[in-house]
Motif scaffolding. Structure first.
Motif, mmCIF file in Angstrom:
data_model
loop_
_atom_site.group_PDB
_atom_site.id
_atom_site.type_symbol
_atom_site.label_atom_id
_atom_site.label_comp_id
_atom_site.label_asym_id
_atom_site.label_seq_id
_atom_site.Cartn_x
_atom_site.Cartn_y
_atom_site.Cartn_z
ATOM 1 N N VAL A 225 7.657 -8.598 -10.752
ATOM 2 C CA VAL A 225 8.037 -9.192 -9.468
ATOM 3 C C VAL A 225 7.369 -8.445 -8.312
ATOM 4 O O VAL A 225 6.868 -9.063 -7.362
ATOM 5 N N ILE A 226 7.332 -7.121 -8.380
ATOM 6 C CA ILE A 226 6.692 -6.342 -7.322
ATOM 7 C C ILE A 226 5.198 -6.638 -7.257
ATOM 8 O O ILE A 226 4.620 -6.790 -6.163
ATOM 9 N N ILE A 227 4.548 -6.773 -8.425
ATOM 10 C CA ILE A 227 3.128 -7.150 -8.441
ATOM 11 C C ILE A 227 2.942 -8.514 -7.788
ATOM 12 O O ILE A 227 2.024 -8.723 -6.980
ATOM 13 N N GLY A 228 3.821 -9.454 -8.126
ATOM 14 C CA GLY A 228 3.745 -10.778 -7.519
ATOM 15 C C GLY A 228 3.968 -10.744 -6.019
ATOM 16 O O GLY A 228 3.294 -11.443 -5.258
ATOM 17 N N GLU A 229 4.912 -9.902 -5.570
ATOM 18 C CA GLU A 229 5.168 -9.793 -4.136
ATOM 19 C C GLU A 229 4.009 -9.128 -3.403
ATOM 20 O O GLU A 229 3.771 -9.410 -2.227
ATOM 21 N N PHE A 230 3.304 -8.230 -4.081
ATOM 22 C CA PHE A 230 2.106 -7.656 -3.482
ATOM 23 C C PHE A 230 1.086 -8.740 -3.142
ATOM 24 O O PHE A 230 0.406 -8.678 -2.114
ATOM 25 N N MET A 231 0.990 -9.718 -4.052
ATOM 26 C CA MET A 231 -0.087 -10.710 -3.961
ATOM 27 C C MET A 231 0.325 -11.996 -3.246
ATOM 28 O O MET A 231 -0.503 -12.606 -2.557
ATOM 29 N N ALA A 232 1.564 -12.413 -3.423
ATOM 30 C CA ALA A 232 1.910 -13.776 -3.001
ATOM 31 C C ALA A 232 3.327 -13.887 -2.488
ATOM 32 O O ALA A 232 4.114 -14.678 -2.998
ATOM 33 N N ALA A 233 3.682 -13.117 -1.475
ATOM 34 C CA ALA A 233 5.051 -13.198 -0.962
ATOM 35 C C ALA A 233 5.072 -12.926 0.534
ATOM 36 O O ALA A 233 4.177 -12.279 1.081
ATOM 37 N N ARG A 234 6.100 -13.421 1.155
ATOM 38 C CA ARG A 234 6.367 -13.141 2.564
ATOM 39 C C ARG A 234 7.728 -12.478 2.738
ATOM 40 O O ARG A 234 8.233 -12.374 3.844
ATOM 41 N N SER A 235 8.292 -12.037 1.634
ATOM 42 C CA SER A 235 9.568 -11.326 1.657
ATOM 43 C C SER A 235 9.697 -10.532 0.371
ATOM 44 O O SER A 235 8.953 -10.744 -0.588
ATOM 45 N N GLY A 236 10.651 -9.625 0.352
ATOM 46 C CA GLY A 236 10.834 -8.779 -0.815
ATOM 47 C C GLY A 236 10.297 -7.378 -0.565
ATOM 48 O O GLY A 236 9.511 -7.141 0.355
ATOM 49 N N LEU A 237 10.715 -6.434 -1.404
ATOM 50 C CA LEU A 237 10.309 -5.042 -1.218
ATOM 51 C C LEU A 237 8.818 -4.847 -1.459
ATOM 52 O O LEU A 237 8.198 -3.985 -0.826
ATOM 53 N N GLY A 238 8.238 -5.616 -2.391
ATOM 54 C CA GLY A 238 6.806 -5.519 -2.623
ATOM 55 C C GLY A 238 6.017 -5.907 -1.382
ATOM 56 O O GLY A 238 5.056 -5.234 -0.987
ATOM 57 N N TYR A 239 6.424 -7.008 -0.760
ATOM 58 C CA TYR A 239 5.790 -7.426 0.493
ATOM 59 C C TYR A 239 5.991 -6.380 1.579
ATOM 60 O O TYR A 239 5.074 -6.074 2.347
ATOM 61 N N LEU A 240 7.200 -5.797 1.628
ATOM 62 C CA LEU A 240 7.501 -4.787 2.641
ATOM 63 C C LEU A 240 6.616 -3.553 2.467
ATOM 64 O O LEU A 240 6.154 -2.961 3.454
ATOM 65 N N ILE A 241 6.364 -3.164 1.221
ATOM 66 C CA ILE A 241 5.497 -2.013 0.949
ATOM 67 C C ILE A 241 4.067 -2.294 1.414
ATOM 68 O O ILE A 241 3.437 -1.457 2.083
ATOM 69 N N ILE A 242 3.543 -3.463 1.063
ATOM 70 C CA ILE A 242 2.171 -3.808 1.450
ATOM 71 C C ILE A 242 2.041 -3.899 2.967
ATOM 72 O O ILE A 242 1.108 -3.336 3.572
ATOM 73 N N TYR A 243 2.970 -4.594 3.600
ATOM 74 C CA TYR A 243 2.902 -4.763 5.059
ATOM 75 C C TYR A 243 3.028 -3.414 5.766
ATOM 76 O O TYR A 243 2.258 -3.111 6.700
ATOM 77 N N SER A 244 3.982 -2.584 5.340
ATOM 78 C CA SER A 244 4.201 -1.296 5.995
ATOM 79 C C SER A 244 3.006 -0.366 5.819
ATOM 80 O O SER A 244 2.659 0.385 6.742
ATOM 81 N N SER A 245 2.368 -0.416 4.659
ATOM 82 C CA SER A 245 1.189 0.430 4.444
ATOM 83 C C SER A 245 0.019 -0.012 5.319
ATOM 84 O O SER A 245 -0.782 0.817 5.781
ATOM 85 N N GLN A 246 -0.091 -1.303 5.569
ATOM 86 C CA GLN A 246 -1.180 -1.813 6.411
ATOM 87 C C GLN A 246 -1.021 -1.395 7.866
ATOM 88 O O GLN A 246 -2.021 -1.245 8.584
ATOM 89 N N VAL A 247 0.221 -1.224 8.321
ATOM 90 C CA VAL A 247 0.452 -0.812 9.709
ATOM 91 C C VAL A 247 0.856 0.673 9.781
ATOM 92 O O VAL A 247 1.332 1.141 10.820
ATOM 93 N N PHE A 248 0.638 1.406 8.684
ATOM 94 C CA PHE A 248 0.869 2.851 8.607
ATOM 95 C C PHE A 248 2.315 3.241 8.927
ATOM 96 O O PHE A 248 2.560 4.281 9.534
ATOM 97 N N GLN A 249 3.260 2.437 8.487
ATOM 98 C CA GLN A 249 4.671 2.811 8.561
ATOM 99 C C GLN A 249 5.062 3.435 7.216
ATOM 100 O O GLN A 249 5.748 2.842 6.393
ATOM 101 N N MET A 250 4.610 4.656 7.000
ATOM 102 C CA MET A 250 4.776 5.286 5.693
ATOM 103 C C MET A 250 6.226 5.616 5.379
ATOM 104 O O MET A 250 6.611 5.698 4.210
ATOM 105 N N ASP A 251 7.041 5.794 6.417
ATOM 106 C CA ASP A 251 8.466 6.018 6.166
ATOM 107 C C ASP A 251 9.087 4.807 5.470
ATOM 108 O O ASP A 251 9.870 4.950 4.522
#
Length: 280
Positions: A225-251
């Motif tokens: 599910v996390i792999i899927g959220e990395f690639m194809a999601a607009r919600s979920g913890l996987g999406y949150l990780i990808i989005y936060s890393s792109q805007v350097f919100q490492m916390d």
């Protein structure tokens, strides 16, 4: 000679048994409980020590707390995310997708295993394909699934299913084939058909294997599910990780990873608890 039931198995209700508890049994139960307490305390101590070391290194400047974050920064980030009321939404999305994938995998793999057991020729034909699909990195399939199914929740759930279903099917089918052949012959001699053998012998005798496979599946489905959220999601913890890393919100990245660890442990322990209840 009377024998006490459950005499050799340590449990919390041992003192309520009708039979008197021997001195040796009391000593064994005391040693067992001390060992359990030691294990739990050691786990807590290990976790607390890791967090303190992490925080200490961040405070002393040994690591860059902007890149590596720290427990206090993650706590502040958690409070901020709670106030903004979006963190729990992403958590619930990931949990829901994982549970749905897990239920589908559990039901489908059991059905496929029963089908492959009922016709050994089909199993021998499909076994190389099952092994190949199980060995294939599922992250390589995610872009293809996006093209086929679109950038939506279905792609995420299918990714979670694909990561677990092949290994689960192979394991359960192998377990079915390892069932005592003498018992199967005896049932057939008494007039039982394949359906009777399946539901009255194979599945009941494979309950420990099924539960053990479910413990593995819950973790694999979460990873998928996390792999899927990395690639194809607009919600979920996987999406949150990808989005936060792109805007350097490492916390937020580290907090999301920590939450995933907690979710994985809770899901595994839940399956383990259910397994202990069923096995008595």
């Amino acid at each position: 000679m009377n024998v006490c039931k459950n005499e050799s198995r340590p449990d919390k209700n041992s003192k309520n048994h009708d039979c008197p508890v021997s001195t040796n049994q009391k000593a064994f139960l005391l040693k067992y409980r001390r060992r359990i307490r030691l294990i739990r305390f050691s786990r807590f101590l290990l976790l607390a020590g890791f967090l303190l070391l992490w925080e200490g290194c961040a405070q002393a400047g040994l690591i860059n707390d902007f890149i590596f974050s720290s427990p206090t920064r993650m706590y502040d980030c958690f409070l901020k995310a709670v106030n903004e009321q979006h963190l729990f939404y992403h958590i619930l999305v990931t949990i829901g997708e994982t549970l749905l994938s897990f239920l589908i995998v559990s039901a489908a793999s059991l059905f496929l295993a029963a089908l492959l057991w009922s016709c050994k020729t089909i199993y021998e034909i499909l076994e190389p394909a099952l092994v190949m699909m199980n060995s294939l990195p599922k992250s390589a399939l995610a872009p293809v699934l996006i093209v086929w199914m679109g950038n939506n929740v279905k792609t995420v759930i299918v990714t979670g299913i694909l990561l677990a279903i092949f290994a689960s099917t192979i394991t359960l089918t192998g377990g079915f084939y390892k069932t005592d052949l003498d018992k199967i012959r005896l049932m057939k001699t008494l007039g039982a058909g394949k359906r009777d053998v399946l539901f009255k012998l194979l599945i009941p005798s494979s309950i420990p294997l099924i539960l053990s496979t479910m413990k593995v599946n819950i973790g694999l489905c979460l990873v998928g599910v996390i792999i899927g959220e990395f690639m194809a999601a607009r919600s979920g913890l996987g999406y949150l990780i990808i989005y936060s890393s792109q805007v350097f919100q490492m916390d937020m990245v580290m907090l999301s990873i920590l939450i995933l660890c907690v979710i994985a442990v809770v899901m595994y322990q839940t399956i383990s608890m259910i397994s202990r209840k069923i096995n008595g």
